[in-house]
Design a protein around this motif. Structure first.
Motif, PDB file in Angstrom:
ATOM      1  N   GLY A   1     -13.421  12.156   5.002  1.00 12.91           N
ATOM      2  CA  GLY A   1     -13.237  13.584   5.208  1.00 12.91           C
ATOM      3  C   GLY A   1     -12.065  13.935   6.097  1.00 12.91           C
ATOM      4  N   VAL A   2     -10.998  13.140   6.017  1.00 12.70           N
ATOM      5  CA  VAL A   2      -9.804  13.425   6.818  1.00 12.70           C
ATOM      6  C   VAL A   2      -8.593  13.560   5.909  1.00 12.70           C
ATOM      7  N   SER A   3      -7.577  14.270   6.403  1.00 12.06           N
ATOM      8  CA  SER A   3      -6.356  14.491   5.621  1.00 12.06           C
ATOM      9  C   SER A   3      -5.132  14.247   6.507  1.00 12.06           C
ATOM     10  N   PRO A   4      -4.542  13.057   6.426  1.00 15.44           N
ATOM     11  CA  PRO A   4      -3.345  12.788   7.225  1.00 15.44           C
ATOM     12  C   PRO A   4      -2.150  13.562   6.673  1.00 15.44           C
ATOM     13  N   LYS A   5      -1.174  13.785   7.534  1.00  6.14           N
ATOM     14  CA  LYS A   5       0.032  14.481   7.097  1.00  6.14           C
ATOM     15  C   LYS A   5       0.899  13.587   6.218  1.00  6.14           C
ATOM     16  N   ASN A   6       0.803  12.284   6.415  1.00  7.21           N
ATOM     17  CA  ASN A   6       1.728  11.380   5.731  1.00  7.21           C
ATOM     18  C   ASN A   6       1.091  10.028   5.477  1.00  7.21           C
ATOM     19  N   ILE A   7       1.148   9.566   4.229  1.00  4.74           N
ATOM     20  CA  ILE A   7       0.781   8.198   3.886  1.00  4.74           C
ATOM     21  C   ILE A   7       2.083   7.431   3.672  1.00  4.74           C
ATOM     22  N   VAL A   8       2.329   6.455   4.498  1.00  6.76           N
ATOM     23  CA  VAL A   8       3.621   5.765   4.513  1.00  6.76           C
ATOM     24  C   VAL A   8       3.709   4.748   3.370  1.00  6.76           C
ATOM     25  N   ILE A   9       4.762   4.859   2.579  1.00  6.68           N
ATOM     26  CA  ILE A   9       5.012   3.919   1.482  1.00  6.68           C
ATOM     27  C   ILE A   9       6.448   3.418   1.567  1.00  6.68           C
ATOM     28  N   THR A  10       6.602   2.125   1.755  1.00  3.92           N
ATOM     29  CA  THR A  10       7.930   1.495   1.730  1.00  3.92           C
ATOM     30  C   THR A  10       7.983   0.349   0.724  1.00  3.92           C
ATOM     31  N   VAL A  11       6.864   0.082   0.067  1.00  4.04           N
ATOM     32  CA  VAL A  11       6.802  -1.030  -0.878  1.00  4.04           C
ATOM     33  C   VAL A  11       7.770  -0.840  -2.042  1.00  4.04           C
ATOM     34  N   ASP A  12       8.099   0.413  -2.356  1.00  5.02           N
ATOM     35  CA  ASP A  12       9.039   0.667  -3.455  1.00  5.02           C
ATOM     36  C   ASP A  12      10.425   0.108  -3.159  1.00  5.02           C
ATOM     37  N   ARG A  13      10.764   0.011  -1.862  1.00  2.00           N
ATOM     38  CA  ARG A  13      12.088  -0.477  -1.461  1.00  2.00           C
ATOM     39  C   ARG A  13      12.118  -1.964  -1.122  1.00  2.00           C
ATOM     40  N   PHE A  14      11.006  -2.469  -0.573  1.00  2.00           N
ATOM     41  CA  PHE A  14      11.015  -3.837  -0.025  1.00  2.00           C
ATOM     42  C   PHE A  14       9.979  -4.761  -0.654  1.00  2.00           C
ATOM     43  N   ALA A  15       9.124  -4.222  -1.531  1.00  2.41           N
ATOM     44  CA  ALA A  15       8.026  -4.982  -2.141  1.00  2.41           C
ATOM     45  C   ALA A  15       7.005  -5.393  -1.071  1.00  2.41           C
ATOM     46  N   ASN A  16       6.125  -6.297  -1.432  1.00  2.00           N
ATOM     47  CA  ASN A  16       5.069  -6.760  -0.528  1.00  2.00           C
ATOM     48  C   ASN A  16       5.597  -7.961   0.259  1.00  2.00           C
ATOM     49  N   THR A  17       5.821  -7.780   1.549  1.00  6.26           N
ATOM     50  CA  THR A  17       6.343  -8.856   2.392  1.00  6.26           C
ATOM     51  C   THR A  17       5.249  -9.498   3.245  1.00  6.26           C
ATOM     52  N   ALA A  18       4.032  -9.501   2.713  1.00  6.43           N
ATOM     53  CA  ALA A  18       2.891 -10.204   3.325  1.00  6.43           C
ATOM     54  C   ALA A  18       2.629  -9.714   4.754  1.00  6.43           C
ATOM     55  N   SER A  19       2.587 -10.620   5.732  1.00  7.83           N
ATOM     56  CA  SER A  19       2.145 -10.268   7.083  1.00  7.83           C
ATOM     57  C   SER A  19       3.085  -9.301   7.798  1.00  7.83           C
TER      58      SER A  19
ATOM     59  N   ILE B   1      -0.410   4.017   7.829  1.00 10.15           N
ATOM     60  CA  ILE B   1       0.461   2.951   7.334  1.00 10.15           C
ATOM     61  C   ILE B   1      -0.427   1.857   6.761  1.00 10.15           C
ATOM     62  N   PRO B   2      -0.571   1.811   5.434  1.00 10.99           N
ATOM     63  CA  PRO B   2      -1.405   0.776   4.807  1.00 10.99           C
ATOM     64  C   PRO B   2      -0.601  -0.513   4.606  1.00 10.99           C
ATOM     65  N   HIS B   3      -1.310  -1.572   4.265  1.00  6.95           N
ATOM     66  CA  HIS B   3      -0.632  -2.781   3.805  1.00  6.95           C
ATOM     67  C   HIS B   3       0.097  -2.431   2.512  1.00  6.95           C
ATOM     68  N   GLN B   4       1.354  -2.849   2.412  1.00  9.05           N
ATOM     69  CA  GLN B   4       2.208  -2.426   1.299  1.00  9.05           C
ATOM     70  C   GLN B   4       2.069  -3.391   0.117  1.00  9.05           C
ATOM     71  N   THR B   5       1.223  -3.032  -0.843  1.00 11.22           N
ATOM     72  CA  THR B   5       0.985  -3.885  -2.017  1.00 11.22           C
ATOM     73  C   THR B   5       1.653  -3.314  -3.263  1.00 11.22           C
ATOM     74  N   SER B   6       1.283  -2.117  -3.641  1.00 12.70           N
ATOM     75  CA  SER B   6       1.939  -1.394  -4.728  1.00 12.70           C
ATOM     76  C   SER B   6       1.686   0.088  -4.505  1.00 12.70           C
ATOM     77  N   VAL B   7       2.567   0.916  -5.034  1.00 11.35           N
ATOM     78  CA  VAL B   7       2.447   2.359  -4.813  1.00 11.35           C
ATOM     79  C   VAL B   7       1.125   2.883  -5.366  1.00 11.35           C
ATOM     80  N   ARG B   8       0.781   2.459  -6.561  1.00 10.30           N
ATOM     81  CA  ARG B   8      -0.471   2.933  -7.178  1.00 10.30           C
ATOM     82  C   ARG B   8      -1.687   2.511  -6.371  1.00 10.30           C
ATOM     83  N   ALA B   9      -1.714   1.246  -5.950  1.00 13.28           N
ATOM     84  CA  ALA B   9      -2.858   0.739  -5.187  1.00 13.28           C
ATOM     85  C   ALA B   9      -2.996   1.469  -3.863  1.00 13.28           C
TER      86      ALA B   9
END
Length: 365
Positions: free
Chosen positions: A296-314, A275-283
């Motif tokens: 050298g790791v491969s997670p099953k899922n990179i969580v992206i919710t910025v498309d729905r809620f934008a960047n809500t800072a903290s 779960i990264p900080h949600q800045t933009s999908v491309r970033a």
């Protein structure tokens, strides 16, 4: 901080007296929404800027006239308590981490701190309270402090809460954005939202492993927010291209240093969700993939919710966590890594092992 001392004995992390876990999570998203398409209709640039294509953000939530940082934080705290086994009188500590400390509209409160108002509003009369501010890393800095106090036995539980009413930054940026190189372009990626999390002592192994944070202060001028001149709210100047480049280039060695100093062996970890900080999908996609290739790791899922809620800072990490909990995307025992970024430049790494928290929201088992 991660030091350069080569003595192995001094680099070992001492086991805390108590473990720590997330007991419950709550959020508050304003009902009012604004699409990126509608937002950009007000931008008078010399050529069309397709912000949705650039960022992947389709919509953001905006505070109504009766909402602000304080009300978002209070409502998130109340939502968190609804999911909690604790009564409000059981809370021992409240830490408010809002960057935007707006109350009564766009009045900015330094003193009394926002945590005092939140504490009084929810009725947590027995709790200690204070504010901190560490830009978009604020909530996890609060978690870091609360974890240390719980692990040492100073308190048995704590609520970390934040409300971010930052849409005024977008509103104030509209007339200044003329090209994609504008320092206020990133201001158009912001949205409003509140989040809260209750932490408690864990008798067994800690579910929460707070690796650490590093601040690269030489990049402190890449994103600066301050009060707007001639209009209510705030303004923000961001060198968005450069801040993304330095985050991508500096993250891998910092991440490794933090993990090594904390005894976290990333290459041996079965990583389920990032779960990264949600800045933009491309970033998120480009930066996270670069980091993962390096490690050298491969997670099953990179969580992206910025498309729905934008960047809500903290609040972005906990809005994302809450969203996936409700969508039943987690299983008990899965490993989650939170990647924390903030202006400054702050880089942080937190590991959480999903536990019975999923039972309060639903899970995919």
């Amino acid at each position: 901080m991660v030091g350069n001392n080569n003595k192995k004995s001094e680099n070992k992390v001492k086991s805390p007296k108590h473990g720590c876990r997330f007991e419950s999570v709550g959020i508050k998203l304003p009902d009012k929404g604004l699409s990126t398409e509608d937002l950009m209709k007000a931008v008078t640039s010399w050529h069309k800027i397709d912000l949705e294509y650039l960022t992947g953000i389709k919509e953001r939530r905006l505070c109504s006239e009766n909402e602000d940082s304080y009300t978002l934080a209070v409502d998130a705290a109340k939502d968190c308590l609804k999911k909690s086994s604790y009564n409000v009188n059981d809370l021992e500590l409240i830490i408010c981490c809002s960057i935007s400390k707006f109350k009564d509209g766009l009045d900015f409160y330094y003193e009394p701190p926002l945590s005092v108002f939140i504490k009084e509003s929810i009725g947590a009369v027995k709790a200690m309270s204070f504010d901190i501010n560490n830009a978009c890393a604020g909530m996890f800095t609060g978690v870091y402090i609360a974890n240390n106090m719980i692990s040492s036995g100073a308190v048995k539980n704590a609520m970390v809460v934040s409300g971010e009413c930052i849409s005024s930054i977008s509103k104030n940026a509209i007339k200044h954005v003329k090209t994609i190189l504008s320092k206020q372009l990133a201001s158009l990626t912001l949205g409003d939202g509140g989040a809260a999390v209750i932490l408690e002592q864990e008798a067994d192994n800690s579910k929460l492993e707070l690796c650490n944070f590093v601040t690269l202060s030489k990049y402190c001028d890449l994103c600066i927010a301050k009060g707007a001149k001639g209009s209510p709210g705030a303004m923000m100047n961001t060198k968005h291209i450069k801040i993304h480049k330095v985050a991508v280039s500096d993250s891998p060695p910092v991440f490794e240093a933090i993990a090594n100093a904390s005894g976290l062996e990333i290459d041996k970890l079965e990583l389920d969700h990032i779960i990264p900080h949600q800045t933009s999908v491309r970033a998120i996609r480009s930066g996270t993939k670069h980091l993962l290739r390096h490690l050298g790791v491969s997670p099953k899922n990179i969580v992206i919710t910025v498309d729905r809620f934008a960047n809500t800072a903290s609040t972005t990490h906990f809005i994302a966590l809450y969203t996936l909990l409700n969508e039943k995307k987690f299983k008990k025992g899965e490993n989650i890594i939170f990647l924390v970024y903030a202006s400054g430049l702050v880089i942080g790494v937190i590991k959480y092992k999903m536990d019975e928290l999923v039972n309060k929201y639903g899970n995919s088992n």
